[in-house]
Write a protein that holds these residues in place. Structure first.
Motif, mmCIF file in Angstrom:
data_model
loop_
_atom_site.group_PDB
_atom_site.id
_atom_site.type_symbol
_atom_site.label_atom_id
_atom_site.label_comp_id
_atom_site.label_asym_id
_atom_site.label_seq_id
_atom_site.Cartn_x
_atom_site.Cartn_y
_atom_site.Cartn_z
ATOM 1 N N THR A 17 30.459 65.329 132.413
ATOM 2 C CA THR A 17 29.706 64.134 132.006
ATOM 3 C C THR A 17 30.571 62.891 131.962
ATOM 4 O O THR A 17 30.069 61.776 131.880
ATOM 5 C CB THR A 17 29.103 64.343 130.606
ATOM 6 O OG1 THR A 17 30.172 64.487 129.657
ATOM 7 C CG2 THR A 17 28.207 65.572 130.579
ATOM 8 N N GLY A 18 31.882 63.071 131.972
ATOM 9 C CA GLY A 18 32.789 61.941 131.823
ATOM 10 C C GLY A 18 33.114 61.629 130.372
ATOM 11 O O GLY A 18 33.933 60.740 130.097
ATOM 12 N N ARG A 19 32.502 62.382 129.432
ATOM 13 C CA ARG A 19 32.727 62.130 128.006
ATOM 14 C C ARG A 19 33.169 63.403 127.280
ATOM 15 O O ARG A 19 32.945 63.542 126.078
ATOM 16 C CB ARG A 19 31.446 61.584 127.347
ATOM 17 C CG ARG A 19 30.890 60.297 127.927
ATOM 18 C CD ARG A 19 31.841 59.111 127.808
ATOM 19 N NE ARG A 19 32.215 58.774 126.458
ATOM 20 C CZ ARG A 19 31.579 57.867 125.693
ATOM 21 N NH1 ARG A 19 30.512 57.246 126.158
ATOM 22 N NH2 ARG A 19 32.010 57.596 124.480
ATOM 23 N N LEU A 20 33.785 64.327 128.000
ATOM 24 C CA LEU A 20 34.202 65.593 127.396
ATOM 25 C C LEU A 20 35.487 65.419 126.572
ATOM 26 O O LEU A 20 36.231 64.460 126.745
ATOM 27 C CB LEU A 20 34.428 66.643 128.485
ATOM 28 C CG LEU A 20 33.249 66.949 129.408
ATOM 29 C CD1 LEU A 20 33.638 68.009 130.438
ATOM 30 C CD2 LEU A 20 32.019 67.393 128.623
ATOM 31 N N PHE A 21 35.733 66.387 125.692
ATOM 32 C CA PHE A 21 36.954 66.387 124.888
ATOM 33 C C PHE A 21 38.184 66.626 125.779
ATOM 34 O O PHE A 21 38.111 67.380 126.760
ATOM 35 C CB PHE A 21 36.905 67.512 123.850
ATOM 36 C CG PHE A 21 36.030 67.249 122.662
ATOM 37 C CD1 PHE A 21 36.506 66.556 121.553
ATOM 38 C CD2 PHE A 21 34.722 67.716 122.643
ATOM 39 C CE1 PHE A 21 35.695 66.340 120.448
ATOM 40 C CE2 PHE A 21 33.904 67.506 121.547
ATOM 41 C CZ PHE A 21 34.396 66.807 120.436
ATOM 42 N N PRO A 22 39.334 66.059 125.431
ATOM 43 C CA PRO A 22 40.575 66.394 126.139
ATOM 44 C C PRO A 22 40.848 67.900 126.107
ATOM 45 O O PRO A 22 41.367 68.461 127.083
ATOM 46 C CB PRO A 22 41.648 65.618 125.366
ATOM 47 C CG PRO A 22 40.921 64.486 124.728
ATOM 48 C CD PRO A 22 39.552 65.008 124.411
ATOM 49 N N GLU A 23 40.502 68.550 124.999
ATOM 50 C CA GLU A 23 40.711 69.995 124.878
ATOM 51 C C GLU A 23 39.879 70.774 125.884
ATOM 52 O O GLU A 23 40.293 71.848 126.351
ATOM 53 C CB GLU A 23 40.379 70.459 123.455
ATOM 54 C CG GLU A 23 41.327 69.973 122.385
ATOM 55 C CD GLU A 23 41.006 68.591 121.842
ATOM 56 O OE1 GLU A 23 41.619 68.187 120.840
ATOM 57 O OE2 GLU A 23 40.126 67.901 122.417
ATOM 58 N N THR A 24 38.707 70.246 126.221
ATOM 59 C CA THR A 24 37.857 70.909 127.210
ATOM 60 C C THR A 24 38.479 70.818 128.601
ATOM 61 O O THR A 24 38.503 71.801 129.356
ATOM 62 C CB THR A 24 36.452 70.286 127.214
ATOM 63 O OG1 THR A 24 35.878 70.406 125.904
ATOM 64 C CG2 THR A 24 35.551 70.982 128.224
ATOM 65 N N TYR A 25 38.999 69.633 128.936
ATOM 66 C CA TYR A 25 39.658 69.482 130.237
ATOM 67 C C TYR A 25 40.906 70.360 130.317
ATOM 68 O O TYR A 25 41.212 70.932 131.380
ATOM 69 C CB TYR A 25 40.020 68.017 130.476
ATOM 70 C CG TYR A 25 38.831 67.131 130.749
ATOM 71 C CD1 TYR A 25 38.083 67.274 131.916
ATOM 72 C CD2 TYR A 25 38.443 66.152 129.838
ATOM 73 C CE1 TYR A 25 36.983 66.460 132.169
ATOM 74 C CE2 TYR A 25 37.345 65.336 130.080
ATOM 75 C CZ TYR A 25 36.615 65.496 131.248
ATOM 76 O OH TYR A 25 35.522 64.692 131.494
ATOM 77 N N ALA A 26 41.623 70.480 129.205
ATOM 78 C CA ALA A 26 42.811 71.331 129.185
ATOM 79 C C ALA A 26 42.437 72.793 129.425
ATOM 80 O O ALA A 26 43.123 73.513 130.166
ATOM 81 C CB ALA A 26 43.544 71.184 127.854
ATOM 82 N N LEU A 27 41.337 73.236 128.816
ATOM 83 C CA LEU A 27 40.880 74.612 129.017
ATOM 84 C C LEU A 27 40.410 74.813 130.446
ATOM 85 O O LEU A 27 40.660 75.874 131.038
ATOM 86 C CB LEU A 27 39.745 74.937 128.045
ATOM 87 C CG LEU A 27 39.120 76.328 128.215
ATOM 88 C CD1 LEU A 27 40.137 77.432 127.955
ATOM 89 C CD2 LEU A 27 37.910 76.492 127.299
ATOM 90 N N TRP A 28 39.745 73.843 131.004
ATOM 91 C CA TRP A 28 39.309 73.904 132.406
ATOM 92 C C TRP A 28 40.511 74.200 133.301
ATOM 93 O O TRP A 28 40.482 75.122 134.118
ATOM 94 C CB TRP A 28 38.652 72.572 132.755
ATOM 95 C CG TRP A 28 38.058 72.434 134.119
ATOM 96 C CD1 TRP A 28 38.242 73.238 135.213
ATOM 97 C CD2 TRP A 28 37.172 71.389 134.551
ATOM 98 N NE1 TRP A 28 37.539 72.758 136.293
ATOM 99 C CE2 TRP A 28 36.869 71.628 135.916
ATOM 100 C CE3 TRP A 28 36.629 70.279 133.920
ATOM 101 C CZ2 TRP A 28 36.033 70.781 136.647
ATOM 102 C CZ3 TRP A 28 35.793 69.437 134.641
ATOM 103 C CH2 TRP A 28 35.490 69.689 135.995
ATOM 104 N N ASP A 29 41.571 73.429 133.111
ATOM 105 C CA ASP A 29 42.774 73.610 133.922
ATOM 106 C C ASP A 29 43.410 74.976 133.677
ATOM 107 O O ASP A 29 43.795 75.680 134.622
ATOM 108 C CB ASP A 29 43.768 72.496 133.595
ATOM 109 C CG ASP A 29 45.000 72.532 134.487
ATOM 110 O OD1 ASP A 29 44.838 72.515 135.722
ATOM 111 O OD2 ASP A 29 46.120 72.577 133.949
ATOM 112 N N LYS A 30 43.500 75.374 132.415
ATOM 113 C CA LYS A 30 44.113 76.663 132.076
ATOM 114 C C LYS A 30 43.324 77.829 132.666
ATOM 115 O O LYS A 30 43.907 78.799 133.158
ATOM 116 C CB LYS A 30 44.190 76.803 130.551
ATOM 117 C CG LYS A 30 44.896 78.063 130.086
ATOM 118 C CD LYS A 30 45.024 78.093 128.566
ATOM 119 C CE LYS A 30 45.779 79.330 128.100
ATOM 120 N NZ LYS A 30 45.926 79.338 126.611
#
Length: 232
Positions: free
Chosen positions: A62-75
């Motif tokens: 959405t462009g408004r996700l938590f930084p922690e969510t993006y970090a988990l995506w990458d992990k």
């Protein structure tokens, strides 16, 4: 293909077995939507630990996700060597919405909040579900009273797709045990009483005595808390 046919495929109590049987039995397009919540990570593991190739995994950014969510995506991508297809909102629609209403206007009315959800989530979801016959979700009955009335296999009239809810009858304890047993990565916000994690401006940790959905759109009446992805 109908609901009874699909139920006969996924009648086992074993998630990994059901996912594998579904992928082997269906030639039509199967998709799995992840928002990187703890339930979705369970299903993700069941798919990618078995190296299932014909279930397309996607997420709505959405462009408004938590930084922690993006970090988990990458992990998650690194741990499973997986592929997750991202779907983004239409740029012109977002630009017009923000210009006309403001960056955080969803706090001011239910109508503006739902319009924001529609642009950022529902419209991209329609693209993601194009051509799909089965949509795998992480919905659980324990999450809300409305979801308590769902079936493992549902026909979604709005999106014209069969919805498969493999974790429908799992408890929170079941989910956490699977995560621990299989060393599945999860969003660290779950350890801070965030139980349902969506867009950062619209999600908070729940307090003692609150239910699963109280942390989402907490400024609205309970009856209005839906975004259009799931009509339940």
């Amino acid at each position: 293909m109908d609901a009874n046919f699909l139920m006969n495929i996924v009648k086992s109590n074993n998630l990994d077995e059901n996912i594998k049987l579904l992928s082997a039995s269906i030639d039509d397009k199967i998709v799995f939507s992840t928002s990187f919540g703890i339930e979705d990570q369970v299903i993700f593991h069941a798919i990618f630990s078995q190296k299932i190739k014909n279930i397309e995994t996607f997420t709505l950014d959405t462009g408004r996700l938590f930084p922690e969510t993006y970090a988990l995506w990458d992990k998650t991508l690194l741990q499973y060597n997986a592929s997750i297809k991202p779907y983004y909102p239409n740029t012109e629609q977002i630009e017009e919405y923000v210009q006309n209403n403001g960056i955080n206007s969803f706090y001011t009315s239910v109508e503006l909040r739902k319009e924001c959800c529609h642009i950022r989530k529902v419209v991209p979801l329609k693209r993601a579900l194009t051509g799909a016959k089965i949509w795998i979700t992480g919905l659980r009955a324990e999450q809300s009273d409305n979801r308590n009335g769902l079936n493992v296999i549902e026909w979604d009239e709005h999106f014209q797709v069969f919805k498969y809810n493999p974790l429908l009858h799992w408890t929170t304890v079941d989910v956490k045990e699977y995560i621990k047993k299989n060393s599945v990565p999860y969003n660290i916000l779950h350890d801070q009483n965030f139980v349902s994690i969506g867009c950062a401006p619209c999600t908070r940790a729940i307090k003692e005595g609150e239910n699963f959905r109280d942390g989402r759109w907490w400024w609205e009446d309970q009856s209005k808390k839906e975004c259009g992805l799931h009509k339940q």
